[in-house]
Write an enzyme that holds these catalytic residues in place. Sequence first.
Site, mmCIF file in Angstrom:
data_model
loop_
_atom_site.group_PDB
_atom_site.id
_atom_site.type_symbol
_atom_site.label_atom_id
_atom_site.label_comp_id
_atom_site.label_asym_id
_atom_site.label_seq_id
_atom_site.Cartn_x
_atom_site.Cartn_y
_atom_site.Cartn_z
ATOM 1 N N SER A 68 0.816 -1.218 0.000
ATOM 2 C CA SER A 68 0.000 0.000 0.000
ATOM 3 C C SER A 68 0.852 1.271 0.000
ATOM 4 C CB SER A 68 -0.912 0.018 1.223
ATOM 5 O OG SER A 68 -1.674 -1.158 1.293
HETATM 6 N N1 SAH Z 1 -1.042 -4.887 3.923
HETATM 7 C C1 SAH Z 1 -0.318 -5.239 2.719
HETATM 8 C C2 SAH Z 1 -1.114 -4.917 1.478
HETATM 9 C C3 SAH Z 1 -1.399 -6.154 0.787
HETATM 10 S S1 SAH Z 1 -2.437 -6.089 -0.632
HETATM 11 C C4 SAH Z 1 1.058 -4.609 2.712
HETATM 12 O O1 SAH Z 1 1.350 -3.777 3.562
HETATM 13 O O2 SAH Z 1 1.872 -4.986 1.862
HETATM 14 C C5 SAH Z 1 -3.771 -7.101 -0.067
HETATM 15 C C6 SAH Z 1 -3.425 -8.511 0.315
HETATM 16 O O3 SAH Z 1 -4.643 -9.134 0.709
HETATM 17 C C7 SAH Z 1 -2.844 -9.362 -0.813
HETATM 18 O O4 SAH Z 1 -1.638 -9.910 -0.392
HETATM 19 C C8 SAH Z 1 -3.911 -10.433 -1.035
HETATM 20 O O5 SAH Z 1 -3.385 -11.686 -1.418
HETATM 21 C C9 SAH Z 1 -4.561 -10.482 0.328
HETATM 22 N N2 SAH Z 1 -5.918 -11.052 0.329
HETATM 23 C C10 SAH Z 1 -6.923 -10.870 -0.546
HETATM 24 N N3 SAH Z 1 -8.008 -11.582 -0.201
HETATM 25 C C11 SAH Z 1 -7.677 -12.231 0.955
HETATM 26 C C12 SAH Z 1 -8.369 -13.141 1.811
HETATM 27 N N4 SAH Z 1 -9.626 -13.520 1.579
HETATM 28 N N5 SAH Z 1 -7.720 -13.624 2.882
HETATM 29 C C13 SAH Z 1 -6.437 -13.263 3.152
HETATM 30 N N6 SAH Z 1 -5.735 -12.408 2.387
HETATM 31 C C14 SAH Z 1 -6.343 -11.905 1.289
#
Ligand code: SAH
Length: 221
Positions: A68
């Site tokens: 993000s």
């Molecule tokens: N907080 C992260 C941002 C990650 S982007 C950072 O600081 O880098 C969002 C993430 O949510 C992705 O890695 C994606 O694989 C995960 N995601 C999406 N749907 C999900 C679910 N149902 N359960 C767990 N993770 C999920």
Amino acid sequence: MAQHQDDEDTPETRLARLILALRSQGVSDPAVLNAIETTPRPLFTQDLFKDRAFEDSALPIACGQTISQPFIVGLMTQALQVDKRDRVLEIGTGSGYQTTILSKLSRLVYTVERYRTLMREAEARFKSLGLTNVITRFGDGGAGWPEQAPFDKIMVTAAAPGEPKALLDQLKPNGVLVAPIGKGPVQTLKRYTGDGAGGFTVEAMTDVRFVPLLDGVAKEL
Ligand code: SAH
């Protein structure tokens, strides 16, 4: 010349500029700013993008996901009002950047990711940083983490299509949940604050662009 300054700046200067930018956009909580300042974002980005790690922008990570934008990380963390005694649930570990920031502000962070590769990479980063209060889980975060519920705070870092009922059910009566809500490419960042009696106050904060919260775990690595 001014336009070349960025390339010549040291990482310290770039980080200082990023922190100033977050402050000017309304991230004012000193504890949140300190957690961001002491979390080395280059550690969480791919080699190709390391020189852009101190820019205020989202960047690609493995598995087609993104780390993000720092301003959004700051805004969401501040909105969550994390206390040192809190047990926090994070859905969407991704790179582990947001997890690390939450870990510096709370007692325990439980984080769930649906890609095994991302989970393992994030675990290696937590280890290298010596974090001892992060508990990871490979799974579908949409269902929360019932065995560890209730949580003081919940942060969702992938876009939920509608009100995240299963997660709100795992929040303490006076807890706070922050999540991007919406089905399209642009969602609304919302904060749900428990009223102590099973109800919630909902505040719409700003427009955001997150990858979707998907059902189930990823079949790919
Ligand atoms: N907080 C992260 C941002 C990650 S982007 C950072 O600081 O880098 C969002 C993430 O949510 C992705 O890695 C994606 O694989 C995960 N995601 C999406 N749907 C999900 C679910 N149902 N359960 C767990 N993770 C999920």
